[in-house]
Design a protein around this motif. Sequence first.
Motif, PDB file in Angstrom:
ATOM      1  N   PRO A  81      13.753  -3.409  94.017  1.00 53.21           N
ATOM      2  CA  PRO A  81      13.059  -4.512  94.678  1.00 53.21           C
ATOM      3  C   PRO A  81      11.757  -4.833  93.950  1.00 53.21           C
ATOM      4  O   PRO A  81      11.044  -3.927  93.499  1.00 53.21           O
ATOM      5  N   GLN A  82      11.447  -6.100  93.841  1.00 54.02           N
ATOM      6  CA  GLN A  82      10.241  -6.498  93.126  1.00 54.02           C
ATOM      7  C   GLN A  82       8.982  -6.144  93.909  1.00 54.02           C
ATOM      8  O   GLN A  82       7.934  -5.845  93.325  1.00 54.02           O
ATOM      9  N   LEU A  83       9.067  -6.147  95.230  1.00 57.13           N
ATOM     10  CA  LEU A  83       7.928  -5.803  96.080  1.00 57.13           C
ATOM     11  C   LEU A  83       8.217  -4.470  96.760  1.00 57.13           C
ATOM     12  O   LEU A  83       9.169  -4.359  97.546  1.00 57.13           O
ATOM     13  N   GLY A  84       7.435  -3.462  96.421  1.00 56.31           N
ATOM     14  CA  GLY A  84       7.622  -2.132  96.991  1.00 56.31           C
ATOM     15  C   GLY A  84       6.378  -1.662  97.713  1.00 56.31           C
ATOM     16  O   GLY A  84       5.448  -2.430  97.972  1.00 56.31           O
ATOM     17  N   PHE A  85       6.337  -0.361  98.002  1.00 61.92           N
ATOM     18  CA  PHE A  85       5.248   0.217  98.789  1.00 61.92           C
ATOM     19  C   PHE A  85       4.776   1.490  98.102  1.00 61.92           C
ATOM     20  O   PHE A  85       5.568   2.385  97.811  1.00 61.92           O
ATOM     21  N   GLY A  86       3.472   1.581  97.825  1.00 65.82           N
ATOM     22  CA  GLY A  86       2.896   2.746  97.184  1.00 65.82           C
ATOM     23  C   GLY A  86       2.188   3.648  98.171  1.00 65.82           C
ATOM     24  O   GLY A  86       1.701   3.190  99.219  1.00 65.82           O
ATOM     25  N   VAL A  87       2.118   4.943  97.830  1.00 61.78           N
ATOM     26  CA  VAL A  87       1.501   5.905  98.756  1.00 61.78           C
ATOM     27  C   VAL A  87       0.418   6.747  98.082  1.00 61.78           C
ATOM     28  O   VAL A  87       0.050   7.796  98.597  1.00 61.78           O
ATOM     29  N   SER A  88      -0.098   6.312  96.960  1.00 60.27           N
ATOM     30  CA  SER A  88      -1.212   7.022  96.341  1.00 60.27           C
ATOM     31  C   SER A  88      -2.403   7.040  97.297  1.00 60.27           C
ATOM     32  O   SER A  88      -2.789   5.996  97.842  1.00 60.27           O
ATOM     33  N   GLU A  89      -2.962   8.238  97.527  1.00 60.21           N
ATOM     34  CA  GLU A  89      -4.133   8.413  98.391  1.00 60.21           C
ATOM     35  C   GLU A  89      -3.864   7.997  99.843  1.00 60.21           C
ATOM     36  O   GLU A  89      -4.814   7.717 100.591  1.00 60.21           O
TER      37      GLU A  89
ATOM     38  N   GLN B  51       5.313 -14.108  91.125  1.00 66.52           N
ATOM     39  CA  GLN B  51       5.673 -15.270  90.316  1.00 66.52           C
ATOM     40  C   GLN B  51       5.541 -15.004  88.822  1.00 66.52           C
ATOM     41  O   GLN B  51       6.185 -15.680  88.011  1.00 66.52           O
ATOM     42  N   GLN B  52       4.734 -13.999  88.456  1.00 66.38           N
ATOM     43  CA  GLN B  52       4.637 -13.601  87.050  1.00 66.38           C
ATOM     44  C   GLN B  52       5.790 -12.675  86.646  1.00 66.38           C
ATOM     45  O   GLN B  52       5.931 -12.333  85.468  1.00 66.38           O
ATOM     46  N   GLY B  53       6.587 -12.253  87.611  1.00 67.28           N
ATOM     47  CA  GLY B  53       7.704 -11.370  87.321  1.00 67.28           C
ATOM     48  C   GLY B  53       7.373  -9.897  87.373  1.00 67.28           C
ATOM     49  O   GLY B  53       8.198  -9.052  87.001  1.00 67.28           O
TER      50      GLY B  53
END
Length: 262
Positions: A2-10, A207-209
């Motif tokens: 997926p192009q949009l994900g979820f990060g969990v750093s900190e 939009q920039q990919g």
Amino acid sequence: MPQLGFGVSEARDAEASVTEALARGYRSIDTAAVYGNEEGVGRAIAASGIPREDLFVTTKVWNGHQGCDHALDCAAASLERLGLDHVDLYLVHWPTDAFAECVQTWSGLEQLHSDGRARAIGVSNFRAGHLQRILVLGGTVPAVNQIELHPHLQQHEMRALHAAHGIRTEAWSPLGRGAVLQEEALRRIAERLDATPAQVVLRWHLQQGHIVIPKSDTPQRIAENRAAADLELTDDDVAAIAALHVAGEAGRIGPVPTDPGV
């Protein structure tokens, strides 16, 4: 991926944050061994009831585990903490100065890919010279390079290099840790679209990919970030955001990876 994900750093509570993100429709979760929260991510995934094939999970090997055998051991420990038999993307978290160690680590990742414990492999924070170390081997081309990327640091040269070799660009700190959100150009665009400046920046990335992994511990922000996919920027909007780039390294907020040169 997926192009949009979820990060969990900190993340203050990775289990709670990932639980909320999955409930809001995110299906790509990015963690790392050094974050110390793979177990919480794994618990959230297990409790979600979402079929494994519908999820995309990324984790990373840290510098203390570089070298082929150490990387394999690190991956095995990460999988155990996540409660998974494979990850969808396994990354070298940071480049090292030692060429031999870099090559050995990549060999370990190729083994993980070959035996199915990593569906894809890639790198993070690699600059041009680091990437060349991998590319000249003639083996697996990194699927992804995850780099600091936001309107103040637009990484034009790295994005062009990635495109030339079929490497996807993934942005960490896509909002510049909030530093870019005070820009008047973003505020004007956000006001016109009835959106937040953060949503505008995330939509610019899309939009920039770029692959993008915003992080938040707040349910409202988690939902807002996801809704950025519904926006659409005009060419003028994109040009206004392009103008926010800061020349050289002045726009960088994270540490500078030392580039060994080509």
